[in-house]
Design a protein around this motif. Sequence first.
Motif, mmCIF file in Angstrom:
data_model
loop_
_atom_site.group_PDB
_atom_site.id
_atom_site.type_symbol
_atom_site.label_atom_id
_atom_site.label_comp_id
_atom_site.label_asym_id
_atom_site.label_seq_id
_atom_site.Cartn_x
_atom_site.Cartn_y
_atom_site.Cartn_z
ATOM 1 N N GLU A 1 0.851 -1.190 0.000
ATOM 2 C CA GLU A 1 0.000 0.000 0.000
ATOM 3 C C GLU A 1 0.887 1.241 0.000
ATOM 4 N N THR A 2 0.530 2.208 -0.835
ATOM 5 C CA THR A 2 1.272 3.464 -0.907
ATOM 6 C C THR A 2 0.288 4.626 -0.961
ATOM 7 N N GLY A 3 0.849 5.846 -0.897
ATOM 8 C CA GLY A 3 0.016 7.038 -0.966
ATOM 9 C C GLY A 3 -0.495 7.520 0.371
ATOM 10 N N LEU A 4 0.076 6.994 1.460
ATOM 11 C CA LEU A 4 -0.357 7.379 2.797
ATOM 12 C C LEU A 4 0.708 8.256 3.454
ATOM 13 N N THR A 5 0.378 8.820 4.582
ATOM 14 C CA THR A 5 1.334 9.614 5.357
ATOM 15 C C THR A 5 1.242 9.220 6.826
ATOM 16 N N GLY A 6 2.351 9.369 7.517
ATOM 17 C CA GLY A 6 2.366 9.122 8.956
ATOM 18 C C GLY A 6 2.084 7.704 9.351
ATOM 19 N N VAL A 7 2.458 6.738 8.521
ATOM 20 C CA VAL A 7 2.216 5.329 8.842
ATOM 21 C C VAL A 7 3.158 4.885 9.956
ATOM 22 N N ALA A 8 2.613 4.187 10.921
ATOM 23 C CA ALA A 8 3.420 3.697 12.045
ATOM 24 C C ALA A 8 2.906 2.325 12.465
ATOM 25 N N PRO A 9 3.762 1.493 13.043
ATOM 26 C CA PRO A 9 3.309 0.185 13.518
ATOM 27 C C PRO A 9 2.211 0.342 14.565
ATOM 28 N N PRO A 10 1.271 -0.621 14.628
ATOM 29 C CA PRO A 10 0.211 -0.542 15.645
ATOM 30 C C PRO A 10 0.794 -0.672 17.040
ATOM 31 N N SER A 11 0.059 -0.167 18.002
ATOM 32 C CA SER A 11 0.528 -0.200 19.392
ATOM 33 C C SER A 11 0.397 -1.584 20.012
ATOM 34 N N HIS A 12 -0.403 -2.476 19.411
ATOM 35 C CA HIS A 12 -0.540 -3.828 19.937
ATOM 36 C C HIS A 12 -0.809 -4.781 18.783
ATOM 37 N N ARG A 13 -0.573 -6.061 19.024
ATOM 38 C CA ARG A 13 -0.799 -7.084 18.013
ATOM 39 C C ARG A 13 -2.238 -7.582 18.122
ATOM 40 N N GLY A 14 -3.070 -7.168 17.165
ATOM 41 C CA GLY A 14 -4.449 -7.600 17.162
ATOM 42 C C GLY A 14 -4.643 -8.908 16.422
ATOM 43 N N PRO B 1 6.992 4.737 5.577
ATOM 44 C CA PRO B 1 6.415 6.063 5.831
ATOM 45 C C PRO B 1 5.166 6.359 4.999
ATOM 46 N N ASP B 2 5.089 5.785 3.790
ATOM 47 C CA ASP B 2 3.955 6.096 2.912
ATOM 48 C C ASP B 2 2.978 4.942 2.765
ATOM 49 N N GLY B 3 3.137 3.870 3.560
ATOM 50 C CA GLY B 3 2.186 2.780 3.434
ATOM 51 C C GLY B 3 2.634 1.492 4.094
ATOM 52 N N PHE B 4 1.771 0.504 4.002
ATOM 53 C CA PHE B 4 1.982 -0.803 4.637
ATOM 54 C C PHE B 4 2.442 -1.807 3.588
ATOM 55 N N ARG B 5 3.320 -2.728 3.994
ATOM 56 C CA ARG B 5 3.848 -3.749 3.078
ATOM 57 C C ARG B 5 3.845 -5.098 3.792
ATOM 58 N N TYR B 6 3.324 -6.098 3.079
ATOM 59 C CA TYR B 6 3.232 -7.448 3.638
ATOM 60 C C TYR B 6 3.761 -8.451 2.636
ATOM 61 N N THR B 7 4.664 -9.310 3.087
ATOM 62 C CA THR B 7 5.232 -10.350 2.232
ATOM 63 C C THR B 7 4.938 -11.716 2.839
ATOM 64 N N LEU B 8 4.506 -12.632 1.988
ATOM 65 C CA LEU B 8 4.182 -13.993 2.404
ATOM 66 C C LEU B 8 4.824 -14.949 1.409
ATOM 67 N N ALA B 9 5.562 -15.933 1.893
ATOM 68 C CA ALA B 9 6.216 -16.901 1.011
ATOM 69 C C ALA B 9 6.089 -18.295 1.606
ATOM 70 N N PHE B 10 5.681 -19.260 0.775
ATOM 71 C CA PHE B 10 5.568 -20.631 1.255
ATOM 72 C C PHE B 10 5.803 -21.609 0.105
ATOM 73 N N SER B 11 6.246 -22.802 0.475
ATOM 74 C CA SER B 11 6.508 -23.850 -0.500
ATOM 75 C C SER B 11 5.198 -24.340 -1.109
ATOM 76 N N MET B 12 5.254 -24.724 -2.397
ATOM 77 C CA MET B 12 4.030 -25.106 -3.079
ATOM 78 C C MET B 12 4.158 -26.487 -3.736
ATOM 79 N N PRO B 13 4.147 -27.549 -2.914
ATOM 80 C CA PRO B 13 4.038 -28.902 -3.474
ATOM 81 C C PRO B 13 2.631 -29.098 -4.052
ATOM 82 N N PRO B 14 2.394 -30.196 -4.783
ATOM 83 C CA PRO B 14 1.086 -30.380 -5.440
ATOM 84 C C PRO B 14 -0.112 -30.310 -4.502
ATOM 85 N N HIS B 15 0.028 -30.761 -3.247
ATOM 86 C CA HIS B 15 -1.139 -30.743 -2.349
ATOM 87 C C HIS B 15 -1.436 -29.327 -1.832
#
Length: 231
Positions: A172-185, A209-223
């Motif tokens: 996510e981009t185009g934001l201002t003043g982005v900061a980590p949350p104060s607690h893990r919800g 500073p301008d947005g949130f970024r999330y990366t997810l990576a996992f192995s992909m066997p046939p199942h």
Amino acid sequence: MMPAETPTAMAARNAWLEADNARLRRLLERHDAPAELRHRLRATLGLLREIIRRSAGFRPEAAVYAAHLEDRLLSLVRMHGAIDRSGEVDLHTAFADELVTYTLHEGQRLRLSGPDILLQTRTAQTLGLAIHELAVNAVEHGAGTGSEGRIDVSWRLEDGAPDPILRILWKETGLTGVAPPSHRGFGTQVLDEMMRHNLDAETELAYDPDGFRYTLAFSMPPHVGRKAEPR
């Protein structure tokens, strides 16, 4: 404001859920339901229990808790509908269908890009929870709240042994003043702990500073999933 649920009441509710789920499992076994149906229902019941237990810890107000819980369960129902149509879920469709529910349409402010990936049932269910939390966070706190926000979702297959790695990036981009949350919800737990536990995934949540970024990576066997054959 309604009173918070007490630990005793929460324990009683969870015990009731466990008993009710056990009765349903016994009913399925007694009526010789198809093995695939039993497997899918057991997996769904497990996810439902996890959603309810984790949600309760972060939504003490009963009305708010109920609304968020219903929203999450509806997301799971939508994913089941996609699974029932073909037995597999297209990754692009999984993102697009959930995001459009929150009026986030592909176009100038939302871009989805990556190879054609088909996900198996358990993977689609688990990943669907993450997509839902990302979408809700975007429309409540992130790039979906204003006209300047933008969401780019991309994925790619990387070489891995013995199976390829699926890497997904939500930015996510185009934001201002982005900061980590104060607690893990609950949402953070889904994006981090649940993905690590259920998909054996690597995750990263970053607050630029301008947005949130999330990366997810996992192995992909046939199942877990596969790259779709060229049409």
